[in-house]
Design an enzyme around this catalytic site. Structure first.
Site, PDB file in Angstrom:
ATOM      1  N   SER A   1      29.977  19.475 -30.208  1.00 29.16           N
ATOM      2  CA  SER A   1      28.989  20.525 -29.933  1.00 29.16           C
ATOM      3  C   SER A   1      27.992  19.952 -28.942  1.00 29.16           C
ATOM      4  O   SER A   1      27.854  18.722 -28.827  1.00 29.16           O
ATOM      5  CB  SER A   1      28.268  20.858 -31.242  1.00 29.16           C
ATOM      6  OG  SER A   1      27.072  21.575 -30.998  1.00 29.16           O
TER       7      SER A   1
ATOM      8  N   TYR B   1      23.699  19.083 -39.261  1.00 28.99           N
ATOM      9  CA  TYR B   1      24.675  19.447 -38.223  1.00 28.99           C
ATOM     10  C   TYR B   1      24.572  18.496 -37.031  1.00 28.99           C
ATOM     11  O   TYR B   1      25.577  17.980 -36.536  1.00 28.99           O
ATOM     12  CB  TYR B   1      24.412  20.896 -37.787  1.00 28.99           C
ATOM     13  CG  TYR B   1      25.442  21.499 -36.873  1.00 28.99           C
ATOM     14  CD1 TYR B   1      26.567  22.141 -37.388  1.00 28.99           C
ATOM     15  CD2 TYR B   1      25.297  21.457 -35.487  1.00 28.99           C
ATOM     16  CE1 TYR B   1      27.513  22.720 -36.545  1.00 28.99           C
ATOM     17  CE2 TYR B   1      26.232  22.029 -34.639  1.00 28.99           C
ATOM     18  CZ  TYR B   1      27.340  22.663 -35.174  1.00 28.99           C
ATOM     19  OH  TYR B   1      28.272  23.239 -34.335  1.00 28.99           O
TER      20      TYR B   1
HETATM   21  P1  NAD Z   1      33.884  29.768 -37.651  1.00 34.27           P
HETATM   22  O1  NAD Z   1      32.980  29.957 -38.818  1.00 34.27           O
HETATM   23  O2  NAD Z   1      34.438  30.970 -36.956  1.00 34.27           O
HETATM   24  O3  NAD Z   1      35.126  28.868 -38.067  1.00 34.27           O
HETATM   25  C1  NAD Z   1      35.008  27.769 -38.923  1.00 34.27           C
HETATM   26  C2  NAD Z   1      36.352  27.475 -39.533  1.00 34.27           C
HETATM   27  O4  NAD Z   1      36.208  26.374 -40.442  1.00 34.27           O
HETATM   28  C3  NAD Z   1      36.899  28.653 -40.345  1.00 34.27           C
HETATM   29  O5  NAD Z   1      38.299  28.738 -40.181  1.00 34.27           O
HETATM   30  C4  NAD Z   1      36.574  28.247 -41.784  1.00 34.27           C
HETATM   31  O6  NAD Z   1      37.407  28.851 -42.752  1.00 34.27           O
HETATM   32  C5  NAD Z   1      36.776  26.750 -41.690  1.00 34.27           C
HETATM   33  N1  NAD Z   1      36.166  26.035 -42.791  1.00 34.27           N
HETATM   34  C6  NAD Z   1      34.876  26.043 -43.211  1.00 34.27           C
HETATM   35  N2  NAD Z   1      34.747  25.297 -44.323  1.00 34.27           N
HETATM   36  C7  NAD Z   1      35.979  24.791 -44.608  1.00 34.27           C
HETATM   37  C8  NAD Z   1      36.500  23.955 -45.628  1.00 34.27           C
HETATM   38  N3  NAD Z   1      35.718  23.471 -46.618  1.00 34.27           N
HETATM   39  N4  NAD Z   1      37.813  23.649 -45.601  1.00 34.27           N
HETATM   40  C9  NAD Z   1      38.637  24.148 -44.626  1.00 34.27           C
HETATM   41  N5  NAD Z   1      38.189  24.940 -43.652  1.00 34.27           N
HETATM   42  C10 NAD Z   1      36.884  25.259 -43.636  1.00 34.27           C
HETATM   43  O7  NAD Z   1      33.096  28.848 -36.658  1.00 34.27           O
HETATM   44  P2  NAD Z   1      33.349  28.372 -35.132  1.00 34.27           P
HETATM   45  O8  NAD Z   1      32.140  28.743 -34.385  1.00 34.27           O
HETATM   46  O9  NAD Z   1      34.671  28.767 -34.646  1.00 34.27           O
HETATM   47  O10 NAD Z   1      33.282  26.797 -35.361  1.00 34.27           O
HETATM   48  C11 NAD Z   1      34.369  25.925 -35.176  1.00 34.27           C
HETATM   49  C12 NAD Z   1      33.860  24.572 -34.761  1.00 34.27           C
HETATM   50  O11 NAD Z   1      33.179  24.700 -33.517  1.00 34.27           O
HETATM   51  C13 NAD Z   1      32.853  23.939 -35.737  1.00 34.27           C
HETATM   52  O12 NAD Z   1      33.105  22.556 -35.842  1.00 34.27           O
HETATM   53  C14 NAD Z   1      31.526  24.192 -35.051  1.00 34.27           C
HETATM   54  O13 NAD Z   1      30.555  23.255 -35.431  1.00 34.27           O
HETATM   55  C15 NAD Z   1      31.933  24.047 -33.603  1.00 34.27           C
HETATM   56  N6  NAD Z   1      31.006  24.652 -32.634  1.00 34.27           N
HETATM   57  C16 NAD Z   1      30.744  25.973 -32.659  1.00 34.27           C
HETATM   58  C17 NAD Z   1      29.857  26.497 -31.732  1.00 34.27           C
HETATM   59  C18 NAD Z   1      29.512  27.951 -31.701  1.00 34.27           C
HETATM   60  O14 NAD Z   1      28.558  28.295 -31.003  1.00 34.27           O
HETATM   61  N7  NAD Z   1      30.219  28.820 -32.391  1.00 34.27           N
HETATM   62  C19 NAD Z   1      29.263  25.671 -30.784  1.00 34.27           C
HETATM   63  C20 NAD Z   1      29.567  24.321 -30.787  1.00 34.27           C
HETATM   64  C21 NAD Z   1      30.448  23.815 -31.710  1.00 34.27           C
END
Ligand code: NAD
Length: 261
Positions: free
Chosen positions: A143, A156
């Site tokens: 991130s 985080y």
């Molecule tokens: P999201 O909530 O759409 O997806 C998260 C995924 O993780 C889901 O499939 C969820 O079921 C899974 N998950 C959560 N807890 C879990 C557990 N205990 N066991 C197994 N699976 C689990 O979120 P996203 O935005 O797609 O995030 C994905 C990654 O991207 C994360 O690591 C997040 O930190 C990172 N990220 C997101 C953003 C953003 O702006 N959305 C920015 C930078 C980084």
């Protein structure tokens, strides 16, 4: 199709960025193991759609990223069923927003476990097979918060800085084994993770929803636009290609200029 006959495990791929990466790898011919939480019928629909749209095998692992043994089992099961794990995408992640002195201890522990330790457990289980086959691609969804901080996100930001360090360390260890490991560091991507933190940010900062979107989230991003999940997935596909074989230990920003400031 550049990834035909490769097998990929993508954690946290029942929604958001992980699902887009799983679909993009499948489009390039890779068999995929999707993983994550959610409604069983919806997950089955997602899994079946990958198989029928892209003509690859798609499996689902319910492994909980809080549990070391379930993470190792997910990798070993994938190796048994598909023959190998060539690509590992450590993507599962959760967020919680709170001032540090009120930050719930169990939320700290959960975020460190899911956003950081789960990647360690999966890498630990997948590297021996990758070394034996002398080919592997590991991609960690970090991130912008692996490079800079924002207030009220202590767990985080700590976990994401940690994953950048883990990436560099493992890159040095596996560099001569045909394995690369890199982080992708998106800025704000419009997914459920971002949408769900808006109410807590409204509370923590005393703002309206529109103020959080424009003055907190997009305020950070000079382009004033959200990154898309498909843009992140395209970078993941590139990192799996031969063209990226000399890229390892890097932390690649895709953040609309956020960390240039
Ligand atoms: P999201 O909530 O759409 O997806 C998260 C995924 O993780 C889901 O499939 C969820 O079921 C899974 N998950 C959560 N807890 C879990 C557990 N205990 N066991 C197994 N699976 C689990 O979120 P996203 O935005 O797609 O995030 C994905 C990654 O991207 C994360 O690591 C997040 O930190 C990172 N990220 C997101 C953003 C953003 O702006 N959305 C920015 C930078 C980084």
């Amino acid at each position: 199709m550049t990834l035909k006959s490769k097998n990929a495990v993508i954690t946290g791929s029942t929604s958001g960025i992980g699902l887009a990466i799983a679909r993009a790898l499948a489009k390039e011919g890779a068999n995929v193991v999707i993983n994550g939480l959610g409604d069983a019928a919806e997950i089955e629909e997602t899994r079946a759609a990958i198989e029928s749209e892209f003509g690859v095998k798609a499996l689902y692992s319910p492994a909980n990223m809080l549990k070391a043994d379930e993470i190792a089992d997910m990798i070993h099961q994938a190796e048994k069923t598909l023959g190998s794990v060539d690509i590992l995408v450590n993507n599962a992640g959760i967020q919680f927003v709170s001032p540090v002195e009120e930050f719930p201890i169990e939320k700290w522990d959960q975020i460190l476990a899911i956003n950081l330790s789960s990647a360690f457990h999966a890498i630990r289980a997948a590297v021996p097979g990758m070394k034996a086959r002398r080919w592997g691609r590991i991609i960690n969804t970090a991130s912008a918060h692996s490079l800079v901080a924002s207030p009220f996100k202590s767990a985080y930001v700590a976990a994401k800085h940690g994953i950048a360090g883990l990436t560099k360390t493992v890159a040095l260890e596996v560099a001569t084994h045909g394995i690369t490991i890199n982080c992708i560091s998106p800025g704000y991507v419009w997914t459920p993770l971002v949408e769900n933190q808006i109410p807590d940010t409204m509370k923590a900062r005393g703002l309206t929803k529109e103020q959080v979107i424009n003055d907190v989230l997009l305020e950070a991003q000079p382009t004033k636009q959200f990154v898309t999940v498909d843009q992140v997935a395209a970078l993941a596909v590139f990192l799996c290609s031969d063209a990226a074989s000399q890229m390892t230990g890097t932390n690649l920003s895709m953040d609309g200029g956020w960390t240039a400031k």
